[in-house]
Write an enzyme that holds these catalytic residues in place. Structure first.
Site, PDB file in Angstrom:
ATOM      1  N   ARG A 256       0.810  -1.210   0.000  1.00 29.49           N
ATOM      2  CA  ARG A 256       0.000   0.000   0.000  1.00 29.49           C
ATOM      3  C   ARG A 256       0.844   1.261   0.000  1.00 29.49           C
ATOM      4  NH1 ARG A 256      -2.993   1.939  -2.696  1.00 29.49           N
ATOM      5  NH2 ARG A 256      -3.956  -0.122  -2.691  1.00 29.49           N
TER       6      ARG A 256
ATOM      7  N   LYS B 182       2.490  24.977  -3.635  1.00 32.03           N
ATOM      8  CA  LYS B 182       1.208  24.402  -3.212  1.00 32.03           C
ATOM      9  C   LYS B 182       1.290  22.874  -3.276  1.00 32.03           C
ATOM     10  CE  LYS B 182      -1.309  28.498  -4.718  1.00 32.03           C
ATOM     11  NZ  LYS B 182      -2.286  29.074  -5.668  1.00 32.03           N
TER      12      LYS B 182
ATOM     13  N   LYS C  87       5.437  39.225  -3.092  1.00 29.12           N
ATOM     14  CA  LYS C  87       4.037  39.024  -3.479  1.00 29.12           C
ATOM     15  C   LYS C  87       3.228  40.290  -3.200  1.00 29.12           C
ATOM     16  CE  LYS C  87       2.417  35.196  -4.028  1.00 29.12           C
ATOM     17  NZ  LYS C  87       1.931  34.533  -5.260  1.00 29.12           N
TER      18      LYS C  87
ATOM     19  N   GLU D 250       5.743  40.294  -7.877  1.00 27.11           N
ATOM     20  CA  GLU D 250       4.411  40.097  -8.441  1.00 27.11           C
ATOM     21  C   GLU D 250       3.800  41.446  -8.798  1.00 27.11           C
ATOM     22  OE1 GLU D 250       0.158  38.967  -6.512  1.00 27.11           O
ATOM     23  OE2 GLU D 250       1.706  37.411  -6.323  1.00 27.11           O
TER      24      GLU D 250
END
Length: 286
Positions: free
Chosen positions: A107, A142, A174, A204
């Site tokens: 598994r 992410k 950002k 950004e």
């Protein structure tokens, strides 16, 4: 579109803690009680790890390590390596040895291989949309907590490229950094003043006016064009004229990629490569 020259395998020193933790989680305090009760001592088997649907493999190195950590005596034969395109029904790996060992590792090996092959397959679909352009598909941060290393490797297996691995890799200013610093110019000035000469600086920008500010101020190596439409991205390419690397980002669904790549941007960053990839259906049969 898979890589012409797949990346080298990762050092197993880095992989072992991830795989060992997964095995300990699965085996629990008492080990594999079903196998211990049901499988006769000394029973052996030959098993095949097969693709049940077409896709791009990744995680075969990790799966092999899972089997070896459970039992170094298992004999493994990888028939389709990481980065290989497989058809439904194709055998990717053969495992031979004690049946109890194969069952106890099964598994965890499949969880890694299926998840990572899903990332590679998703990446390949996005990369295929950039054919004939200069644009490269890249991942983001992410990622699944704890699995960033192997998920980013899976992106490479699918023909994509890697963005930064951590907050320490590069300066990425950002929108919230810009707001807190007092604007594009202030943020760039602070970054230029304090950054090592070894750190690249990316900023950004949400509008072409902000891009113009960044170009006028100087100091950035990369501009991240956030949530711009194709017309604005084409203008950004013309404005920069090669002075900055351009990365398109924001809601980059598969159906938008070809149009975005055609604008002339250098990179298209896609969080969905890792946060929304489906698991590739792989199975293990005796």
């Amino acid at each position: 579109m898979t890589p012409e020259f797949p990346p080298a395998p990762l050092p197993e020193l880095l992989l072992e803690p991830l795989v060992r933790a997964a095995l300990l989680e699965d085996l629990g305090a008492g080990g594999d009680v079903t196998t211990r009760l049901v499988i006769p001592p000394g029973a052996t088997c030959r098993a095949r790890l097969r693709a049940r649907e077409a896709g791009v493999l990744s995680g075969m190195q990790v799966a092999a390590l899972a089997f070896r950590l459970v039992d170094p005596a298992l004999k493994l034969r990888t028939l389709a390596p990481d980065g290989a395109v497989v058809a439904a029904g194709e055998t990717a790996m053969e495992i031979e040895g004690p049946a109890a060992s194969v069952l106890s590792a099964e598994r965890v090996a499949l969880n890694f291989a299926g998840r990572l092959a899903g990332v590679a397959t998703t990446t390949a679909a996005y990369a295929a949309e950039t054919r004939g352009t200069r644009a490269r598909i890249t991942c983001t941060r992410k990622t699944t907590p704890g699995l960033r290393l192997v998920e980013k490797q899976a992106v490479l297996h699918g023909g994509g490229f890697n963005h930064r691995f951590s907050l320490s890799d590069a300066v990425l200013i950002k929108d919230n950094h810009v707001a807190a610093a007092g604007g594009v110019r202030a943020a760039l000035r602070a970054a230029k003043a304090g950054a090592s000469h070894m750190l690249r600086i990316e900023i950004e920008v949400d509008t072409l006016d902000q891009l113009a500010e960044a170009l006028d101020e100087g100091g950035a190596d990369v501009a991240l064009l956030d949530n711009m439409d194709a017309a604005a991205m084409r203008q950004a390419v013309a404005m920069t004229a090669g002075r900055l690397t351009l990365e398109a980002s924001g809601s980059m669904r598969l159906e938008r990629v070809a149009e975005t790549a055609a604008t002339g941007v250098d990179y298209i960053s896609v969080g969905a490569l890792t946060h929304s990839a489906s698991t590739l259906d792989l199975g293990l049969d005796f």
